[in-house]
Design an enzyme around this catalytic site. Structure first.
Site, PDB file in Angstrom:
ATOM      1  N   SER A  63      53.284  -6.441 162.837  1.00  0.00           N
ATOM      2  CA  SER A  63      53.626  -5.111 163.367  1.00  0.00           C
ATOM      3  C   SER A  63      52.724  -3.978 162.900  1.00  0.00           C
ATOM      4  O   SER A  63      52.827  -2.865 163.428  1.00  0.00           O
ATOM      5  CB  SER A  63      55.061  -4.762 163.001  1.00  0.00           C
ATOM      6  OG  SER A  63      55.927  -5.490 163.812  1.00  0.00           O
ATOM      7  N   LYS A  66      50.891  -2.208 165.544  1.00  0.00           N
ATOM      8  CA  LYS A  66      51.536  -1.248 166.458  1.00  0.00           C
ATOM      9  C   LYS A  66      50.964   0.161 166.288  1.00  0.00           C
ATOM     10  O   LYS A  66      50.985   0.972 167.216  1.00  0.00           O
ATOM     11  CB  LYS A  66      53.057  -1.250 166.235  1.00  0.00           C
ATOM     12  CG  LYS A  66      53.694  -2.586 166.661  1.00  0.00           C
ATOM     13  CD  LYS A  66      55.153  -2.724 166.256  1.00  0.00           C
ATOM     14  CE  LYS A  66      55.686  -4.086 166.685  1.00  0.00           C
ATOM     15  NZ  LYS A  66      57.012  -4.401 166.153  1.00  0.00           N
ATOM     16  N   TYR A 188      50.903  -8.449 173.406  1.00  0.00           N
ATOM     17  CA  TYR A 188      51.721  -8.180 172.215  1.00  0.00           C
ATOM     18  C   TYR A 188      51.601  -9.297 171.173  1.00  0.00           C
ATOM     19  O   TYR A 188      51.364  -9.049 169.988  1.00  0.00           O
ATOM     20  CB  TYR A 188      53.179  -7.953 172.628  1.00  0.00           C
ATOM     21  CG  TYR A 188      54.093  -7.764 171.437  1.00  0.00           C
ATOM     22  CD1 TYR A 188      54.103  -6.555 170.739  1.00  0.00           C
ATOM     23  CD2 TYR A 188      54.907  -8.796 170.980  1.00  0.00           C
ATOM     24  CE1 TYR A 188      54.910  -6.384 169.621  1.00  0.00           C
ATOM     25  CE2 TYR A 188      55.719  -8.632 169.874  1.00  0.00           C
ATOM     26  CZ  TYR A 188      55.718  -7.425 169.197  1.00  0.00           C
ATOM     27  OH  TYR A 188      56.515  -7.268 168.079  1.00  0.00           O
ATOM     28  N   TYR A 240      60.967   0.365 160.005  1.00  0.00           N
ATOM     29  CA  TYR A 240      62.215   0.066 160.754  1.00  0.00           C
ATOM     30  C   TYR A 240      63.413   0.737 160.068  1.00  0.00           C
ATOM     31  O   TYR A 240      63.334   1.891 159.697  1.00  0.00           O
ATOM     32  CB  TYR A 240      62.439  -1.447 160.890  1.00  0.00           C
ATOM     33  CG  TYR A 240      61.168  -2.193 161.107  1.00  0.00           C
ATOM     34  CD1 TYR A 240      60.446  -1.995 162.279  1.00  0.00           C
ATOM     35  CD2 TYR A 240      60.650  -3.046 160.143  1.00  0.00           C
ATOM     36  CE1 TYR A 240      59.250  -2.653 162.481  1.00  0.00           C
ATOM     37  CE2 TYR A 240      59.453  -3.703 160.344  1.00  0.00           C
ATOM     38  CZ  TYR A 240      58.760  -3.508 161.503  1.00  0.00           C
ATOM     39  OH  TYR A 240      57.584  -4.143 161.685  1.00  0.00           O
ATOM     40  N   VAL A 258      55.670  -8.429 159.532  1.00  0.00           N
ATOM     41  CA  VAL A 258      56.351  -9.598 158.952  1.00  0.00           C
ATOM     42  C   VAL A 258      55.378 -10.635 158.370  1.00  0.00           C
ATOM     43  O   VAL A 258      55.819 -11.628 157.790  1.00  0.00           O
ATOM     44  CB  VAL A 258      57.336 -10.301 159.925  1.00  0.00           C
ATOM     45  CG1 VAL A 258      58.551  -9.453 160.198  1.00  0.00           C
ATOM     46  CG2 VAL A 258      56.646 -10.734 161.201  1.00  0.00           C
TER      47      VAL A 258
HETATM   48  N1  GLN Z   1      55.435 -10.489 166.003  1.00  0.00           N
HETATM   49  C1  GLN Z   1      56.613 -10.043 165.332  1.00  0.00           C
HETATM   50  C2  GLN Z   1      57.771  -9.982 166.292  1.00  0.00           C
HETATM   51  O1  GLN Z   1      57.612  -9.542 167.389  1.00  0.00           O
HETATM   52  C3  GLN Z   1      56.328  -8.701 164.722  1.00  0.00           C
HETATM   53  C4  GLN Z   1      57.491  -8.157 163.978  1.00  0.00           C
HETATM   54  C5  GLN Z   1      57.148  -7.439 162.722  1.00  0.00           C
HETATM   55  O2  GLN Z   1      56.073  -7.570 162.149  1.00  0.00           O
HETATM   56  N2  GLN Z   1      58.125  -6.727 162.217  1.00  0.00           N
HETATM   57  O3  GLN Z   1      58.861 -10.335 165.976  1.00  0.00           O
END
Ligand code: GLN
Length: 304
Positions: A63, A66, A188, A240, A258
C-alpha cells in the site's frame, strides 16, 4: 545529531518485538517472507544517507504505492480527484466494504483499498500503459532501474483477490469505476507488488519531504500546495484505522504497506523508511512503528 547512533539504539531497543507480530498471510506469496528481517534508512535534507540492517533487501511495497499513484493522478487531473474519492480517515480496516454502501461508492480516502482502486481507474483512463508510467516514475525518483514489479506476488494476489475484486465491482455498480474491473485490478495488484528496499523508498519519497521538488532529478513533481495536501493525507489516513495512534505516538506523515514497510517524512528535514515484515492487527509493521516512535522521541523531531 548522531543519526547513526540513534539508528543503532532503535534497532537494539526494538529487538524484543521480533516474533510478536504476524507476516501477512492472506497473500500467499507474502507469507513466504521471513519475519525477523529489519531495515531502516534515513535521508537527511543535505542528502546524507544513513542505513541500518536489511536496508537494501527488497520487499513488497504494497500500500505504500498508493501515495505514488495518487501523486500521478494529482498531476493528471488535479482536484478533480476529489469528485471520485474523499479525504477523511475511514476509521475502518484498509480492505473494508462497509462504508461504500452508505456513501454510494465514494471511498473515504485514496489510501484505503477502495480509494486506491479508484485512483487506479483514473490512471487506466489517462494512460494506454499505466504500469509502464508508474514503473518509470518510481525508477526515476529512486534513481534505480532495478526496481521492478514482482510478477509472482502480483499473480498470487490476483488469485486470492476476492475482496479487492468485490470492492471494484461494487464501486462500478455506482458508476465510480469507468474501466473494465480486470484492468483496474491488474494495475492495482502490480503496483502493490513493486519490489524495492528502504534506500529506494527514502529516495522515492524525498520529493514529498522537499515540498514537491525532486532534488535528485531537479524536477518539480507537485506544487508546494499539493505536496502539503499529500502530507496531510498521509498524516490522517496513511495507517488506516491506526492513523490517529501513529500521529499520537510518532508524529510524522507516513504510509504503510502489508509487506511491512513504512515510509515517513518530516517536511523540509528528512525522509525515513523502515521495514519489518511482522504486522500488528491493523496490518502495519509492529517493529516499524515502534522504530519510528523511538526515532521522533529520541530526536525530538516530530512535525508537532
Ligand atoms: N495488496 C494489498 C491488498 O490489497 C495491499 C494492502 C496493504 O498494504 N494494506 O490487500
Amino acid at each position: 545529531m548522531d543519526f547513526k547512533e540513534i539508528l543503532n539504539e532503535i534497532a537494539e531497543e526494538t529487538k524484543e518485538l521480533e516474533g510478536k507480530g504476524k507476516v501477512a498471510n492472506y497473500i500467499p506469496a507474502l507469507a513466504q517472507v521471513s519475519g525477523n528481517q529489519f531495515g531502516m534508512a534515513l535521508l537527511a535534507a543535505d542528502g546524507e544517507l544513513f542505513e541500518w540492517g536489511d536496508s537494501q533487501t527488497n520487499f513488497s511495497m504494497q500500500s505504500i504505492s498508493k501515495v505514488l499513484t495518487l501523486t500521478i493522478a494529482f498531476r493528471e487531473i488535479g482536484s478533480e480527484v476529489w469528485e471520485r474519492v474523499g479525504r477523511e480517515p475511514s476509521g475502518n480496516p484498509f480492505n473494508s466494504l462497509i462504508q461504500l454502501e452508505k456513501e454510494r461508492g465514494i471511498p473515504r480516502n485514496p489510501f484505503i483499498n477502495a480509494g486506491a482502486l479508484v485512483i487506479s481507474d483514473i490512471l487506466c483512463s489517462r494512460f494506454p500503459n499505466p504500469k509502464e508510467v508508474l514503473l518509470d516514475f518510481v525508477q526515476k525518483r529512486a534513481q534505480n532501474t532495478n526496481i521492478q514489479y514482482d510478477k509472482i506476488v502480483a499473480q498470487s494476489e490476483k488469485e486470492h483477490g476476492y475482496l479487492n475484486s468485490a470492492l471494484v465491482n461494487y464501486m462500478k455498480s455506482f458508476g465510480n469505476i469507468t474501466n473494465n474491473p480486470e484492468e483496474v485490478l491488474d494495475l492495482y495488484f502490480n503496483q502493490c507488488s513493486l519490489s524495492m528496499n528502504c534506500v529506494d523508498l527514502v529516495k522515492t519519497f524525498s520529493f514529498i519531504t522537499h515540498r514537491g521538488f525532486d532534488s535528485n532529478n531537479k524536477e518539480r513533481i507537485l506544487s508546494r500546495s499539493r505536496s502539503k495536501r499529500l502530507n496531510a493525507l498521509m498524516l490522517t489516513c496513511g495507517m488506516y484505522d491506526e492513523s490517529g495512534d501513529f500521529a499520537f505516538r510518532v508524529g510524522m506523515p507516513g504510509k504503510s504497506g502489508v509487506g511491512g514497510g513504512i515510509a515517513a517524512t518530516i517536511p523540509g528535514k528528512l525522509t525515513m523508511a523502515v521495514w519489518s515484515p511482522e504486522l500488528n492487527s491493523f496490518g502495519n509493521s509492529l517493529r516499524g512503528i515502534k522504530a519510528m516512535e523511538l526515532f521522533t522521541t529520541k530526536t525530538g523531531m516530530s512535525i508537532f
